[in-house]
Each structure stands twice: as structure tokens, then as C-alpha cells.
Design a protein around this motif. Structure first.
Motif, mmCIF file in Angstrom:
data_model
loop_
_atom_site.group_PDB
_atom_site.id
_atom_site.type_symbol
_atom_site.label_atom_id
_atom_site.label_comp_id
_atom_site.label_asym_id
_atom_site.label_seq_id
_atom_site.Cartn_x
_atom_site.Cartn_y
_atom_site.Cartn_z
ATOM 1 N N MET A 1 0.843 -1.201 0.000
ATOM 2 C CA MET A 1 0.000 0.000 0.000
ATOM 3 C C MET A 1 0.873 1.244 0.000
ATOM 4 N N THR A 2 0.494 2.224 -0.809
ATOM 5 C CA THR A 2 1.180 3.512 -0.828
ATOM 6 C C THR A 2 0.296 4.557 -0.165
ATOM 7 N N VAL A 3 0.871 5.292 0.773
ATOM 8 C CA VAL A 3 0.164 6.373 1.457
ATOM 9 C C VAL A 3 0.609 7.691 0.838
ATOM 10 N N VAL A 73 -3.915 14.200 -7.036
ATOM 11 C CA VAL A 73 -3.954 13.589 -8.364
ATOM 12 C C VAL A 73 -2.549 13.204 -8.804
ATOM 13 N N ASP A 74 -1.590 14.083 -8.584
ATOM 14 C CA ASP A 74 -0.202 13.806 -8.948
ATOM 15 C C ASP A 74 0.333 12.614 -8.161
ATOM 16 N N GLY A 75 0.173 12.661 -6.833
ATOM 17 C CA GLY A 75 0.700 11.593 -6.001
ATOM 18 C C GLY A 75 0.036 10.258 -6.255
ATOM 19 N N MET A 76 -1.290 10.246 -6.373
ATOM 20 C CA MET A 76 -2.005 8.998 -6.629
ATOM 21 C C MET A 76 -1.652 8.413 -7.999
ATOM 22 N N SER A 77 -1.515 9.274 -8.987
ATOM 23 C CA SER A 77 -1.154 8.804 -10.327
ATOM 24 C C SER A 77 0.216 8.140 -10.310
ATOM 25 N N ARG A 78 1.148 8.728 -9.594
ATOM 26 C CA ARG A 78 2.491 8.134 -9.487
ATOM 27 C C ARG A 78 2.444 6.807 -8.738
ATOM 28 N N ALA A 79 1.606 6.739 -7.703
ATOM 29 C CA ALA A 79 1.469 5.484 -6.961
ATOM 30 C C ALA A 79 0.918 4.380 -7.865
ATOM 31 N N LEU A 80 -0.078 4.698 -8.667
ATOM 32 C CA LEU A 80 -0.641 3.718 -9.590
ATOM 33 C C LEU A 80 0.390 3.303 -10.632
ATOM 34 N N ASP A 81 1.127 4.262 -11.156
ATOM 35 C CA ASP A 81 2.149 3.950 -12.161
ATOM 36 C C ASP A 81 3.236 3.039 -11.593
ATOM 37 N N ALA A 82 3.466 3.157 -10.275
ATOM 38 C CA ALA A 82 4.489 2.334 -9.627
ATOM 39 C C ALA A 82 3.963 0.955 -9.243
ATOM 40 N N GLY A 83 2.675 0.706 -9.495
ATOM 41 C CA GLY A 83 2.120 -0.619 -9.265
ATOM 42 C C GLY A 83 1.439 -0.842 -7.940
ATOM 43 N N ALA A 84 1.066 0.224 -7.226
ATOM 44 C CA ALA A 84 0.388 0.064 -5.938
ATOM 45 C C ALA A 84 -0.968 -0.608 -6.127
ATOM 46 N N ASP A 85 -1.274 -1.589 -5.271
ATOM 47 C CA ASP A 85 -2.582 -2.245 -5.296
ATOM 48 C C ASP A 85 -3.617 -1.472 -4.479
ATOM 49 N N TYR A 86 -3.133 -0.750 -3.460
ATOM 50 C CA TYR A 86 -3.995 0.042 -2.588
ATOM 51 C C TYR A 86 -3.332 1.389 -2.372
ATOM 52 N N VAL A 87 -4.140 2.430 -2.391
ATOM 53 C CA VAL A 87 -3.616 3.783 -2.218
ATOM 54 C C VAL A 87 -4.383 4.460 -1.088
ATOM 55 N N ALA A 88 -3.646 4.892 -0.084
ATOM 56 C CA ALA A 88 -4.243 5.623 1.029
ATOM 57 C C ALA A 88 -3.963 7.104 0.861
ATOM 58 N N GLN A 89 -4.831 7.918 1.435
ATOM 59 C CA GLN A 89 -4.604 9.358 1.445
ATOM 60 C C GLN A 89 -4.867 9.880 2.836
ATOM 61 N N MET A 90 -4.039 10.827 3.256
ATOM 62 C CA MET A 90 -4.208 11.409 4.587
ATOM 63 C C MET A 90 -3.511 12.750 4.644
ATOM 64 N N ASP A 91 -3.943 13.581 5.600
ATOM 65 C CA ASP A 91 -3.336 14.891 5.782
ATOM 66 C C ASP A 91 -2.003 14.765 6.511
ATOM 67 N N ALA A 92 -1.168 15.786 6.350
ATOM 68 C CA ALA A 92 0.150 15.792 6.979
ATOM 69 C C ALA A 92 0.142 16.419 8.360
ATOM 70 N N ASP A 93 -0.989 16.951 8.803
ATOM 71 C CA ASP A 93 -1.017 17.738 10.043
ATOM 72 C C ASP A 93 -1.281 16.922 11.297
ATOM 73 N N LEU A 94 -1.279 15.583 11.157
ATOM 74 C CA LEU A 94 -1.492 14.660 12.276
ATOM 75 C C LEU A 94 -2.932 14.665 12.789
ATOM 76 N N SER A 95 -3.844 15.210 12.015
ATOM 77 C CA SER A 95 -5.256 15.146 12.400
ATOM 78 C C SER A 95 -5.822 13.748 12.170
ATOM 79 N N HIS A 96 -5.237 13.010 11.224
ATOM 80 C CA HIS A 96 -5.649 11.642 10.955
ATOM 81 C C HIS A 96 -4.700 10.681 11.666
ATOM 82 N N PRO A 97 -5.206 9.761 12.464
ATOM 83 C CA PRO A 97 -4.322 8.862 13.217
ATOM 84 C C PRO A 97 -3.711 7.782 12.322
ATOM 85 N N PRO A 98 -2.407 7.792 12.110
ATOM 86 C CA PRO A 98 -1.788 6.749 11.282
ATOM 87 C C PRO A 98 -2.089 5.348 11.785
#
Length: 240
Positions: A1-3, A73-98
């Protein structure tokens, strides 16, 4: 998985976020940081993290601040191009618990859903007590507004913490996404729903940031208000 983690002036948070992500019991997890040329040095710190964690952290340096949606869009597209089966998205401000990521991925795998959302507004979901009242009111109004216009049956329509099946992102077609700002979340949910993909919400606790500043501007608020009308007009005759 790519985050995929978009960043702009998050130098105080990016190290802690990456450390917490890499500490998860998910050895195949990869972190892709899409930095919008942050003037505070976030990109340089991210490069150091990538050098210290080869094969697990990648940095995409973008030309400038083009908006959250474009970064995703840029990051997810690169993740797909690199072969990720699952793509996660989250904010960088620590509001989302890793630490909630393994549970989100587990739900995705066990239910075969197209996307699993870490939701603030399903039973069991929580908002940090320090989250300002005006932000609570804005979030509540935004969800009501979009529900009314688009009839998408998701409680946390503006949620930014989720895990996608790669095939769902390919089906949506990231190149067709119009949003620049926070309305990206709504547009992605709407397109996934229109295409018939299953969306599941699981409860999380949403934390108020302790460092850095919110990137919500008047411009992004206006875009978020207008986007539902654009979505109805653009996709109503296409079945998405």
C-alpha cells in the motif's frame, strides 16, 4: 500500500507522521510525499526522510502551491504507475491517526469495498474537543449542503482519510478530476458512487493540529461551494 501525503509548510509535522507510518506493522507500506515547494523547508526534510528510508519513502517535488486536489492527483497517479494495489490518502497535520490505517485496509480487504473512509460522523467517530466551533459548523454545513445537492449517502463527505482499491482509482480516471482544493474529496466520493463502487465508513478520532496553520482559504471555500453544481452538470448525462 502507498500512502499519499500532500504537504505545504508542514515541517513541524512531517517527521512525526512518517515515523508513525513506518512504525506500523505493515512492512510493505510505502509513503509518497507530494510537496508543493514549501518555503518552510518541508521538501528538504522529506528528502532526508527518503534518504534515511530508501525504498519506503519517496518525495515528489511539485512546482508550487497548486492546491490539495492537484497534489493528490499527482501523487495517486504516481502510486498507480508504480504498481500500488492500494492507495491511502491522509493529511500531513497529524489530524488523521496513522495507527488507524491497518484497520482501514483490513476493512477494505474483508468487505471488498472500493474505498474505506476514516469517518468523523459515523457512530463511534470523534472530533477533538479543541477543534474550533466554526470549523465544526463549517464541516457540518458542507456535508448537509453536498448531501442536498448530490444525494451521496456518505456521512463524512469531506473526509480526507481513506484507503482506495487501485482499480477503483483507475475506473474513476484521475485525469478527469477537476478540483484543485478541498472539494477534491467530495468529487472523488461522488464519482466513485456514480460508478457503483461500494464505500464504507469506519469511525476514527479526528485530532486538532498542534503545529502549523490550516490551508483553508476563501478561494478554497468558494470552490467547494461551486463544485457540486459543476459535478451535477458535467456528469448527469454520462452516468459519471
Amino acid at each position: 500500500m502507498t500512502v499519499v501525503v500532500p504537504t505545504y509548510n508542514e515541517v513541524d509535522n512531517v517527521v512525526s507522521l512518517v515515523e508513525r507510518l513506518l512504525a506500523l506493522p505493515m512492512p510493505s507500506l510505502h509513503v509518497l510525499i507530494a510537496d508543493d515547494n514549501s518555503p518552510d523547508g518541508t521538501g528538504e526534510v522529506a528528502d532526508k526522510l527518503a534518504a534515511e528510508n530508501p525504498g519506503r519513502v519517496t518525495v515528489v517535488h511539485r512546482a508550487g502551491k497548486e492546491g490539495l486536489g492537484r497534489a493528490y492527483v499527482d501523487g495517486m497517479s504516481r502510486a498507480l504507475d508504480a504498481g500500488a494495489d492500494y492507495v491511502a490518502q491522509m493529511d500531513a497535520d497529524l489530524s488523521h491517526p496513522p495507527e488507524a490505517l491497518p484497520g482501514l485496509l483490513g476493512t477494505l480487504l474483508s468487505t471488498r469495498a472500493g474505498v474505506v473512509i476514516g469517518s468523523r460522523y459515523v457512530p463511534g467517530g470523534q472530533l477533538d474537543e479543541n477543534w474550533p466551533f466554526y470549523r465544526r459548523a463549517l464541516s457540518g454545513w458542507a456535508n448537509f449542503y453536498v448531501h442536498t445537492l448530490l444525494n451521496v449517502r456518505i456521512r463524512d463527505l469531506t473526509a480526507g482519510f481513506k484507503v482506495w482499491q487501485a482499480d477503483v482509482l483507475r475506473d474513476i480516471g484521475l485525469d478527469r478530476v477537476q478540483s484543485n482544493g478541498y472539494s477534491f474529496q467530495v468529487e472523488m466520493h461522488y464519482l466513485a458512487t456514480q460508478l457503483g463502487h461500494t464505500i464504507i465508513e469506519v469511525p476514527i478520532r479526528f485530532e486538532e493540529r498542534t503545529s502549523g496553520a490550516s490551508k483553508m482559504t476563501t478561494r478554497t471555500k468558494v470552490e467547494s461551494a461551486v463544485m457540486p453544481f459543476r459535478l451535477r452538470w458535467k456528469h448527469r448525462s454520462r452516468g459519471a
